[in-house]
Every structure is written in C-alpha cells, then in structure tokens.
Write an enzyme that holds these catalytic residues in place. Structure first.
Site, short mmCIF file in Angstrom:
data_model
loop_
_atom_site.label_atom_id
_atom_site.label_comp_id
_atom_site.label_asym_id
_atom_site.label_seq_id
_atom_site.Cartn_x
_atom_site.Cartn_y
_atom_site.Cartn_z
N LYS A 143 0.86 -1.11 -0.13
CA LYS A 143 -0.08 0.03 0.06
C LYS A 143 0.95 1.27 -0.01
CE LYS A 143 -1.86 2.29 3.47
NZ LYS A 143 -1.42 3.75 2.89
N GLY A 168 7.47 4.64 7.96
CA GLY A 168 6.61 5.60 8.37
C GLY A 168 6.72 6.26 9.74
N SER A 169 5.98 7.05 10.44
CA SER A 169 6.07 7.73 11.49
C SER A 169 6.21 6.76 12.70
CB SER A 169 5.01 8.79 11.82
OG SER A 169 3.71 8.15 11.97
N GLY A 228 3.86 3.38 13.68
CA GLY A 228 4.42 2.23 14.02
C GLY A 228 4.00 1.67 15.22
N GLU A 271 10.37 0.70 10.23
CA GLU A 271 11.50 1.84 10.02
C GLU A 271 10.79 2.99 10.21
OE1 GLU A 271 14.39 1.44 9.41
OE2 GLU A 271 14.66 -0.62 8.69
N CYS A 309 13.99 10.68 6.63
CA CYS A 309 14.29 10.09 8.10
C CYS A 309 15.45 10.29 8.75
CB CYS A 309 13.66 8.58 8.26
SG CYS A 309 14.48 7.73 6.91
N GLU A 338 11.00 15.83 15.66
CA GLU A 338 11.49 15.49 14.40
C GLU A 338 10.95 16.61 13.62
OE1 GLU A 338 9.73 12.22 12.32
OE2 GLU A 338 11.74 12.01 11.07
P1 NAD Z 1 2.75 7.87 8.52
O1 NAD Z 1 3.17 7.01 9.44
O2 NAD Z 1 1.72 8.87 8.61
O3 NAD Z 1 2.21 6.98 7.07
C1 NAD Z 1 2.93 5.97 6.55
C2 NAD Z 1 2.21 5.01 5.90
O4 NAD Z 1 1.11 4.26 6.91
C3 NAD Z 1 0.92 5.50 4.87
O5 NAD Z 1 0.90 4.58 3.84
C4 NAD Z 1 -0.19 5.77 5.37
O6 NAD Z 1 -1.51 5.74 4.64
C5 NAD Z 1 -0.11 4.42 6.40
N1 NAD Z 1 -1.02 4.60 7.72
C6 NAD Z 1 -1.36 5.66 8.24
N2 NAD Z 1 -2.23 5.21 9.53
C7 NAD Z 1 -2.07 4.00 9.44
C8 NAD Z 1 -2.55 2.92 10.39
N3 NAD Z 1 -3.01 3.20 11.71
N4 NAD Z 1 -2.26 1.77 10.48
C9 NAD Z 1 -1.46 1.22 9.19
N5 NAD Z 1 -0.91 2.10 8.40
C10 NAD Z 1 -1.36 3.36 8.45
O7 NAD Z 1 4.30 8.55 7.81
P2 NAD Z 1 4.51 9.47 6.68
O8 NAD Z 1 3.97 10.87 7.28
O9 NAD Z 1 4.03 9.26 5.38
O10 NAD Z 1 6.02 9.41 6.70
C11 NAD Z 1 6.80 10.21 7.40
C12 NAD Z 1 7.45 9.57 8.51
O11 NAD Z 1 8.21 8.43 8.19
C13 NAD Z 1 8.62 10.50 9.25
O12 NAD Z 1 8.43 10.30 10.60
C14 NAD Z 1 9.67 9.73 8.74
O13 NAD Z 1 11.00 9.92 9.82
C15 NAD Z 1 9.57 8.23 8.74
N6 NAD Z 1 10.25 7.57 7.86
C16 NAD Z 1 11.25 6.58 8.30
C17 NAD Z 1 12.10 6.00 7.41
C18 NAD Z 1 12.96 4.87 7.98
O14 NAD Z 1 13.60 4.19 7.27
N7 NAD Z 1 13.06 4.91 9.17
C19 NAD Z 1 11.99 6.30 6.01
C20 NAD Z 1 10.99 7.20 5.62
C21 NAD Z 1 10.46 7.90 6.47
#
Ligand code: NAD
Length: 473
Positions: free
Chosen positions: A168, A219-220, A224, A241, A275, A373
């Site tokens: 997704k 993601g965030s 997570g 991650e 990130c 962050e």
């Molecule tokens: P996010 O957590 O808002 O969303 C990431 C994904 O999760 C999206 O596809 C979203 O639709 C989905 N999502 C949202 N709510 C969910 C839920 N309750 N259950 C399952 N999936 C859900 O993150 P973002 O705003 O898209 O990305 C930014 C964040 O990602 C920052 O904190 C950044 O540091 C982190 N990031 C980490 C890495 C790494 O490798 N550590 C890499 C890139 C980004």
C-alpha cells in the site's frame, strides 16, 4: 489528469471509486487512484496466498531473475518515472532521478542476496541444519517521502526470500508506484506482487488481516506503534522503519568551507523530509560562528521552488498537513524569540506548500524545533563545548536512527560513533546506505532492520532439521 489502476493478481484494475492526488508545487490534481477497502484487500491477499504456493518453491536463481526484471523495468523507464515522481512528491528532478535510479540499483543489488543453510552439528551423532523458509504473505506499507525507494525495499526482499506481497503506497504519493506496477505486471508472476491504494484507513485493515503473515512498514513512530498493536492479534512478524531526530556533530578540526555545503544538504535534501536527515547540527564552539555563517551563505544560493523547474534545489513540502506542522514549529520558534540565520521572516502563503530555508542560531536544547522531528527544510545549529557533553545531548532522544561526525581525525570520529545510540553513524558523509548492510533504528526509531542479509532474514523463519545418525530405529 490520468487515472492509475491497481495491480491485483496480475491485472490492472479499479473499483470505480477514486482518490485525487495533488502536485504540492501548485496544488493541482495530477492523477487519480482507486480508493480501496476491505473487498479489494481481500482479493489481493487471496491472490498473494495462491501465488505463494508456487513462488516459495521457485528456485532462488529464478526469483533473482524476476527481481532483476523489476530493476530493468524501472531503469528503462527512468525518464518518465522521475518526472511523474516530481509531479506528485515535489522533489526536484535531480533528486527524483536519484531516487528512481537508486531504486533500480537497490533491486539489482538485493537480487544477489542469498540465505544459505547453516550446519550447526555434523558428527556421528547427528546432522543438524538451519534453513530459512519464507514467512508467507507480506503486507507492505510505505510513506510519501521516498515512495519508490521504500516500495522497492519492501517488494524486492520479499520476493527474494520467497514471499509474496500486498503493498500500500501513501495516499499522497501513489502514482509512480502504480505506473511501475503497470510496467512490471508481466515481469512478476501473477499474484506475487499486488499494489492497492486507499486512504490511511486501509492501513489497519492490512495490519489486522488474518491471512497476512508479516508487516513491513516505513513511516512515523506514532503509526508504527499502532501497527505493532494491530499486528499483535495474531502475532504477525513486523519490521518497522520509523522516525528520527538525527544529530550531526562537527568537531573543531573540520574544514569550515568544505563541510558547509555537505552539512546543508544533509538537512535540506528532499526539503528535509528524510528520516535520516541531520535534524540537529552540533558545532564545536571554536568554529561555530564561522561555520554557521558559511552554511547560511550557502543557503542563500539555493533556490526554493517547483521541482520541475531547472535550478530548483529545495522543492515544496509534500502535503498540506506536513506543511502546516512545519510552519507551526517555525512559528513556535518565532514566538519564543529564537534567532534565525535564514527563514522565519518570510511569508510562506500562496499556491504550493513552500517553506523558506530555515536555519536557527543556537536555540535551546528543549525547543520544540530541536526536540521534535521537523521533517521539513529546517536546521537548528547548536553550539557545544566538550565531546562528553555533545554525546549526551545527541543521545538525549527517544529516537535512534542515524547520526554523523565530521572531523579530520577519523579514529576520534569512530570513537564518538561507538557511543551514539543509533543504528547507523557516518564519519564525514551522510545518508549513505549500502544494500548489503543492515539499516534499522534503535529505540523508538524502529524494530528490526531492512537491507542486507539481516533485512532478508526478516522475511523468513528459521527451520532446524535434525537427523539422528546413531538412532536405534
Ligand atoms: P505515516 O506514518 O503517517 O504514514 C505512513 C504510511 O502508513 C502511509 O502509507 C499511511 O497511509 C499508512 N498509515 C497511516 N495510518 C495507519 C495505521 N493506523 N495503520 C497502518 N497504516 C497506516 O508516515 P508519513 O507521514 O507518510 O511519513 C513520514 C514519517 O516516516 C517520518 O516520521 C519519517 O521519519 C518516517 N520515515 C522513516 C524511514 C525509515 O526508514 N526509518 C524512512 C522514511 C520515512
């Protein structure tokens, strides 16, 4: 405006319901993607489950060839893909090219990874062998900052390990991923790779789906934690991650002119939405004034604008929600009277989610713009005196993703690196990740790892088979 379809069971499909995707440079709609829910997810998971039966038995060399086909499809269409990526993500063309070619390179490199059997006992009594078996159907969930790199780093190891996947993309950046889906439709066996789009609400349906065996998520940290909770119902395997608040530490022997530009890009690449961007830059007091001036002078030469225009160095923030969050952090810094070297004073209103390059001059350690962050074009410069002090300040975070040390004395750099509580530390460079070394966060920056053999193992279970050689049967 183009409609992009989902890949389910080897077919490009839609359900007649659509989500619009905006270009953050001008807030115009660039494309539409299907708005999927439980029905489409069930179909995709069922296809992945059917495909898994054959795929797990497919010889490793054949699986590798399929992955190399994905790499070739991306590389062969890079020109089209990087332009599309800029139009939905906002990053400048040069950085979009790096992401597309980087993803193709990552796929090609990771196709060569293998998990060999390990013999733990081989004597007259018994032969004991550990093999790695694929976990099954994987749910991949990716963010909007590096949509293609993140998709590839989930799809590729899953396939190499013998798993199948339902991926997704973020609802903010699904277009290029779906174009790649179309390009690889006939490269991958039907059902092995399924890509479906939907709102954030599709995420928990994946996390909790009873026929998905593993979640790999980027993601965030907040999301997570929800994923970890959601996946606990049936003890799915998880790789997370997450966010970071990476510290860069500049020692007094660093050459001010040489490091200024590199430090700038370590924070402002992809408009700071990385990130592993440097989000706190600690500079020794002896060179603080000179280096902060040099960074600010370089910043003044960088153009903020539409990523599709030649000469743009920093594009817009990817989406409105994040744009407002970054502006809120800047406003908080202004309200508290912190000193700005650049940014802070300009009016960011108008079309497109542009934020001026913002560099802060030694704000307090507990300022929100330092402690949180930022995930935007913001760089707090912080003055330090002693090594012990800066290590303590760098480690004073719930995050533990990466960090950097800048010094001519690389032994000293390594000594400091070994005391940092992060998964990756660079000496005299930034953001370099190897396809062959594990990448993962300590503390609340992650769970498990991606990349390398360690990353591949996360898509498998160990299975130990023991033959009793002196058995009486
Ligand atoms: P996010 O957590 O808002 O969303 C990431 C994904 O999760 C999206 O596809 C979203 O639709 C989905 N999502 C949202 N709510 C969910 C839920 N309750 N259950 C399952 N999936 C859900 O993150 P973002 O705003 O898209 O990305 C930014 C964040 O990602 C920052 O904190 C950044 O540091 C982190 N990031 C980490 C890495 C790494 O490798 N550590 C890499 C890139 C980004």
């Amino acid at each position: 405006m183009t409609d992009y379809k989902n890949l389910i069971d080897g077919e490009m499909v839609d359900n007649g319901e659509w989500l619009e995707v905006l270009n953050p440079a001008n807030e115009q709609v660039v494309g539409r993607v299907p708005a999927c829910g439980k029905d489409e997810l069930d179909r995709a998971v069922a296809a992945a489950r059917r495909a898994f039966k054959e795929w797990k038995k497919t010889p490793q060399e054949e699986r590798q060839k399929v992955v190399q086909g994905i790499a070739a499809a991306i590389k062969g269409n890079a020109d089209e893909l990087y332009r599309l990526l800029t139009s939905e993500q906002g990053k400048p063309h040069t950085q979009a090219q790096q992401e597309i070619y980087g993803a193709a390179g990552l796929a090609a490199a990771q196709s060569t990874l293998t998990l060999d059997d390990v013999i733990s006992q081989d004597d007259d009594t018994r032969l004991s062998r550990t093999r790695r078996v694929p976990v099954g159907v994987v749910g991949g969930i990716v963010p909007w900052n590096f949509p293609i790199m993140m998709a590839i780093q989930k799809i590729v190891p899953a396939l190499v390990a013998g798993c199948t996947i339902v991926l997704k993309p973020s609802p903010f950046t699904p277009l290029t991923t779906l174009r790649i889906a179309e390009l690889i439709k006939d490269v991958v066996p039907a059902g092995t790779v399924n890509i479906i789009t939907g709102e954030d609400t599709l995420g928990p349906l994946i996390t909790e789906h009873p026929d998905i065996d593993k979640i790999t998520f980027t993601g965030s940290t907040a999301t997570g934690k929800k994923i970890m909770a959601g996946a606990s119902g049936d003890l799915k395997r998880i790789t997370l991650e997450l966010g970071g608040n990476d510290a860069s530490i500049v020692l007094p022997d660093a050459d001010v002119e040489k490091v200024a530009e590199q430090l700038f890009w370590s924070s402002f690449s992809n408009a700071g939405q990385v990130c592993i961007a440097a989000k706190r830059v600690y500079i020794h007091k002896d060179i603080y004034d000179d280096l902060s001036k040099a960074i600010a002078a370089y910043a003044n030469t960088v153009v903020v604008g539409d990523g599709s225009q030649q000469g743009t160095g920093v594009g817009p923030i990817q989406n409105k929600k994040q744009y407002e969050r970054v502006l809120e952090l800047i406003q908080d810094a202004k309200d508290n009277g912190y000193k700005f070297l650049t940014g802070g004073d300009k009016d960011p209103s108008g079309t497109g989610y542009y934020v001026p390059i913002t560099i802060l001059d030694n704000p307090p350690e507990d300022a929100r713009i330092v402690a949180e962050e930022q995930f935007g074009p913001v760089m707090p410069l912080l003055k330090f005196d002693t090594i012990d002090e800066v290590i303590e300040r760098a480690n004073n975070s719930d995050y533990g993703l990466a960090g950097a040390v800048w010094t001519k004395d690389t032994d000293k750099g390594v000594e400091i690196a070994e005391q940092l509580e992060t998964g990756t530390v660079w000496i005299n460079e930034f953001m370099h990740l190897s396809p062959f070394a594990p990448f993962g966060g300590h503390k609340q920056s992650g769970f498990g790892a991606e990349y390398g053999v360690d990353g591949l193992k996360e898509f498998t279970y160990p299975q130990v088979i023991t033959v009793k050689r002196d058995a009486a049967v």
